[in-house]
Structure formats: structure tokens, C-alpha cells
Design an enzyme around this catalytic site. Sequence first.
Site, PDB file in Angstrom:
ATOM      1  N   CYS A   1       0.821  -1.225   0.000  1.00  0.00           N
ATOM      2  CA  CYS A   1       0.000   0.000   0.000  1.00  0.00           C
ATOM      3  C   CYS A   1       0.853   1.272   0.000  1.00  0.00           C
ATOM      4  O   CYS A   1       0.322   2.368  -0.172  1.00  0.00           O
ATOM      5  CB  CYS A   1      -0.959  -0.018   1.178  1.00  0.00           C
ATOM      6  SG  CYS A   1      -1.973  -1.498   1.157  1.00  0.00           S
TER       7      CYS A   1
ATOM      8  N   HIS B   1      -3.687   6.798   1.892  1.00  0.00           N
ATOM      9  CA  HIS B   1      -4.080   5.477   1.385  1.00  0.00           C
ATOM     10  C   HIS B   1      -5.498   5.127   1.872  1.00  0.00           C
ATOM     11  O   HIS B   1      -5.802   5.222   3.063  1.00  0.00           O
ATOM     12  CB  HIS B   1      -3.061   4.443   1.851  1.00  0.00           C
ATOM     13  CG  HIS B   1      -3.513   3.036   1.655  1.00  0.00           C
ATOM     14  ND1 HIS B   1      -4.005   2.577   0.445  1.00  0.00           N
ATOM     15  CD2 HIS B   1      -3.585   1.985   2.514  1.00  0.00           C
ATOM     16  CE1 HIS B   1      -4.343   1.313   0.573  1.00  0.00           C
ATOM     17  NE2 HIS B   1      -4.106   0.931   1.806  1.00  0.00           N
TER      18      HIS B   1
ATOM     19  N   ASN C   1     -10.249  -0.941  -0.581  1.00  0.00           N
ATOM     20  CA  ASN C   1      -8.801  -0.750  -0.473  1.00  0.00           C
ATOM     21  C   ASN C   1      -8.139  -1.362  -1.713  1.00  0.00           C
ATOM     22  O   ASN C   1      -8.142  -2.579  -1.873  1.00  0.00           O
ATOM     23  CB  ASN C   1      -8.325  -1.437   0.815  1.00  0.00           C
ATOM     24  CG  ASN C   1      -6.816  -1.380   0.997  1.00  0.00           C
ATOM     25  OD1 ASN C   1      -6.075  -1.067   0.069  1.00  0.00           O
ATOM     26  ND2 ASN C   1      -6.368  -1.694   2.195  1.00  0.00           N
TER      27      ASN C   1
HETATM   28  O1  UT7 Z   1      -3.740  -1.407   3.474  1.00  0.00           O
HETATM   29  C1  UT7 Z   1      -3.721  -1.778   4.806  1.00  0.00           C
HETATM   30  C2  UT7 Z   1      -4.642  -2.938   4.889  1.00  0.00           C
HETATM   31  N1  UT7 Z   1      -5.298  -3.244   6.086  1.00  0.00           N
HETATM   32  C3  UT7 Z   1      -6.062  -2.428   6.811  1.00  0.00           C
HETATM   33  O2  UT7 Z   1      -6.166  -1.252   6.655  1.00  0.00           O
HETATM   34  C4  UT7 Z   1      -6.842  -3.099   7.905  1.00  0.00           C
HETATM   35  C5  UT7 Z   1      -6.938  -2.305   9.163  1.00  0.00           C
HETATM   36  N2  UT7 Z   1      -7.928  -2.890  10.020  1.00  0.00           N
HETATM   37  C6  UT7 Z   1      -9.256  -2.704   9.852  1.00  0.00           C
HETATM   38  O3  UT7 Z   1      -9.675  -2.027   8.929  1.00  0.00           O
HETATM   39  C7  UT7 Z   1     -10.194  -3.309  10.867  1.00  0.00           C
HETATM   40  O4  UT7 Z   1      -9.432  -3.920  11.878  1.00  0.00           O
HETATM   41  C8  UT7 Z   1     -11.187  -4.354  10.256  1.00  0.00           C
HETATM   42  C9  UT7 Z   1     -12.196  -3.635   9.380  1.00  0.00           C
HETATM   43  C10 UT7 Z   1     -10.438  -5.407   9.459  1.00  0.00           C
HETATM   44  C11 UT7 Z   1     -11.960  -5.032  11.371  1.00  0.00           C
HETATM   45  O5  UT7 Z   1     -12.633  -4.046  12.154  1.00  0.00           O
HETATM   46  P1  UT7 Z   1     -12.484  -4.056  13.743  1.00  0.00           P
HETATM   47  O6  UT7 Z   1     -13.346  -2.985  14.247  1.00  0.00           O
HETATM   48  O7  UT7 Z   1     -11.015  -4.005  14.073  1.00  0.00           O
HETATM   49  O8  UT7 Z   1     -13.095  -5.443  14.104  1.00  0.00           O
HETATM   50  P2  UT7 Z   1     -12.455  -6.628  14.969  1.00  0.00           P
HETATM   51  O9  UT7 Z   1     -11.466  -7.390  14.170  1.00  0.00           O
HETATM   52  O10 UT7 Z   1     -12.038  -6.065  16.291  1.00  0.00           O
HETATM   53  O11 UT7 Z   1     -13.699  -7.552  15.184  1.00  0.00           O
HETATM   54  C12 UT7 Z   1     -14.865  -7.108  15.929  1.00  0.00           C
HETATM   55  C13 UT7 Z   1     -15.936  -8.165  15.794  1.00  0.00           C
HETATM   56  C14 UT7 Z   1     -15.406  -9.579  16.041  1.00  0.00           C
HETATM   57  O12 UT7 Z   1     -16.434 -10.305  16.687  1.00  0.00           O
HETATM   58  P3  UT7 Z   1     -16.389 -10.536  18.278  1.00  0.00           P
HETATM   59  O13 UT7 Z   1     -15.107 -11.241  18.543  1.00  0.00           O
HETATM   60  O14 UT7 Z   1     -16.443  -9.176  18.885  1.00  0.00           O
HETATM   61  O15 UT7 Z   1     -17.617 -11.360  18.530  1.00  0.00           O
HETATM   62  C15 UT7 Z   1     -15.220 -10.127  14.654  1.00  0.00           C
HETATM   63  O16 UT7 Z   1     -15.314 -11.543  14.620  1.00  0.00           O
HETATM   64  O17 UT7 Z   1     -16.453  -8.172  14.472  1.00  0.00           O
HETATM   65  C16 UT7 Z   1     -16.361  -9.498  13.914  1.00  0.00           C
HETATM   66  N3  UT7 Z   1     -16.106  -9.370  12.486  1.00  0.00           N
HETATM   67  C17 UT7 Z   1     -17.101  -9.231  11.594  1.00  0.00           C
HETATM   68  N4  UT7 Z   1     -18.429  -9.186  11.733  1.00  0.00           N
HETATM   69  C18 UT7 Z   1     -19.158  -9.016  10.611  1.00  0.00           C
HETATM   70  C19 UT7 Z   1     -14.914  -9.326  11.846  1.00  0.00           C
HETATM   71  N5  UT7 Z   1     -15.121  -9.164  10.514  1.00  0.00           N
HETATM   72  C20 UT7 Z   1     -16.460  -9.113  10.345  1.00  0.00           C
HETATM   73  C21 UT7 Z   1     -17.267  -8.937   9.213  1.00  0.00           C
HETATM   74  N6  UT7 Z   1     -18.616  -8.904   9.399  1.00  0.00           N
HETATM   75  N7  UT7 Z   1     -16.772  -8.800   7.977  1.00  0.00           N
END
Ligand code: UT7
Length: 319
Positions: A111, A243, A273
Site C-alpha cells: 500500500c 491510502h 482498499n
Molecule cells: O492497506 C492496509 C490494509 N489493512 C487495513 O487497513 C486493515 C486495518 N484494520 C481494519 O480495517 C479493521 O481492523 C477491520 C475492518 C479489518 C476489522 O474491524 P475491527 O473494528 O477491528 O473489528 P475486529 O477485528 O475487532 O472484530 C470485531 C468483531 C469480532 O467479533 P467478536 O469477537 O467481537 O464477537 C469479529 O469476529 O467483528 C467481527 N467481524 C465481523 N463481523 C461481521 C470481523 N469481521 C467481520 C465482518 N462482518 N466482515
Amino acid sequence: MTGRICGTGFCVPERVMDNKELSGMVDTSDEWIRERTGIERRRIITEETTVSMAAKAAERALADAGISPEQVELIITATISSNVILPCTACEVQKEIGAAWAACFDVNAACCGFLTAFQIAQTYIAAGVYRTILIIGSESLSKLTDWTDRGTCILFGDGAGAAVLTAGEGRSFRGILHSDGSKGAALSCSGSHWKADENDSGFMKMDGREVFKFAVKRVPEVIHEVLKLNDCSIDDIDYFVVHQANRRIIESVAKRLDLDAEKFPMNLQEYGNTSSASIPILLDELRRNGVLKKGNRILLAGFGAGLSWGAGILDWIIE
Ligand code: UT7
């Protein structure tokens, strides 16, 4: 002598995949994706390839600049999803667009790829090595995506963006790039040909929270660093072109810098992204929508796999 962007272009696939479609593929919802990322839809390749999108974006940028392919002396393509390993994407683009006199190579900086290509181009121009350089970010991330993993498949999209840099008068700014290879496991992809073991799908794997924390800390830091390095004040910057990974990351960066989010344009709701393509696609959209004006000072900032992050400054010279 400095490298000024004098033309931009982008190309995205025809096929649109919205959040509703994704929610029929994995356990997620439109509401969750919008709220946690800001993404509403993304483009996914069907007939298009990393090379075909890169070539189309390049042709548009050259037409915009009024420069013929024969005038291009160097093509740098940033990509992590080239059609093939050899020849490199830049050479394939050269063939497609007829830039017969250009030297060509690819950059793998995920990225930060477009930012890295921009800094390499600036350095060549400042050293007097080349005067006309085409830089491209092009990705077919859908090929590297595990469509059963809701933690990653909701984020990524395909597309390409390009810019033409020419040597001219103007202020030259020094850019900054940083990497921390010890954190590489936070966002990795072995590629289907190099599976580490039978548990390795070969697709992108990511610790989303880790990458999120890294981005919201490092991006404001590097923005302050690049401003200081170039003796600029934060108020000198008209737009921060960051980005396009996640709306919450960008809003948090704006907040940490105590700036209005209006200064951080976004289009991630449309394209998701697109890694190295996100900054040049956004630049071209801003330019064509009349947002960027001649004389604007723009700060570019990238972050992602490596882990790597960086920033650069440029003055916009296109009317
Ligand atoms: O170019 C660089 C590339 N990468 C990035 O920029 C990624 C940076 N990170 C992010 O954008 C975020 O961390 C994500 C969007 C990937 C995830 O969001 P988050 O607010 O950090 O969610 P989390 O991983 O803390 O998960 C919260 C909850 C979890 O459930 P529990 O454990 O609280 O019951 C996940 O299992 O959300 C759940 N979850 C989802 N639910 C519905 C994770 N992905 C999903 C989904 N749909 N797609």
C-alpha cells in the site's frame, strides 16, 4: 529541478460488487462493513488484468499530460498482484502503450507502492537522470483474496491509477519511507505458488486490529516528520491524500492531527482498499472533479504490508 505531476488517469473494472452481495458469501452485513470501514462497494476484475488496467490508466494520464508514449523515459509500476512474475508489469505496460524508449521496473511496497514509486521518480529527476517518468499503481487484489475470510474479503478491490511526472521548476520536497519488517506477519500473503505449509491458503492474511493500531499511530507521526523535514506547517497543506484503507483510520488520523476531516478526501466507499492504486485513483478523481486547484499543496501518506509507512509532499501544477 523537481518532478511535477502533469497528468493523471485511472481505470477500474466494470464489475461492481456491493456489500449486499458479499453478505451472501460470508457472515457479514452491509451495515457492519459500512460502520467499521466506510466501504460500500468495490470493483472486481473479470476480463481486466493488472496489466490491462495499468495500461489504460497510463494512456489516460499521458493524454491528460499531452505527452506521447515515445517521450516516456522510465515506467515504474507499483503492484503486489502482477499477471505473471516475469516479465514485470512495467515492461508489459510498455509493450501495450508503445513506450518503446522507456526503462521499466516494478516496485513491491504494497500500500506504500505508489508513494515509493513517486519518491524514486522524484529522486531520478532531481539527480538529472530522467525528465519524463510514468508511475502507476495497479492491483488485482481479488486474486489474492480468500473469499471465505470475512476479516479480509470485505476490504479489498481492484483498480489502477497513474501519474506522469516531468522535470521543471518548483519547490522540491523530500519524502520519507519507513519499514518495520519485524511486524511483517500482521499482513502477509505467500502466493499460491509458495504455500508455507498445507495450512497456508496462499491468500492474504491479516491481523486487522494490529494493522489498524499501527496505522493510526504511524501515519500522524510520519506526517509531522515530513512537514518538519521540509520546513512546512500543517496549515500549508490543502489536502491530505491518504491510502484508502478504512474510513475510521483516516478520520482517526485527522483527529490526532487536530484537523478537519474535510481535508482528507476519500473514495474508499466506491472502490474499497486497492493498495498501491488507491492514492493515484483518488488524485485523478479529485483533479477531474475540480477539487484540486493549481497551487494546492498536497501531502500523500501510505501505510500497509511490510509493515511500511511513509509520506511525501507535492505542489499541484495542473490548472
Ligand atoms: O492497506 C492496509 C490494509 N489493512 C487495513 O487497513 C486493515 C486495518 N484494520 C481494519 O480495517 C479493521 O481492523 C477491520 C475492518 C479489518 C476489522 O474491524 P475491527 O473494528 O477491528 O473489528 P475486529 O477485528 O475487532 O472484530 C470485531 C468483531 C469480532 O467479533 P467478536 O469477537 O467481537 O464477537 C469479529 O469476529 O467483528 C467481527 N467481524 C465481523 N463481523 C461481521 C470481523 N469481521 C467481520 C465482518 N462482518 N466482515
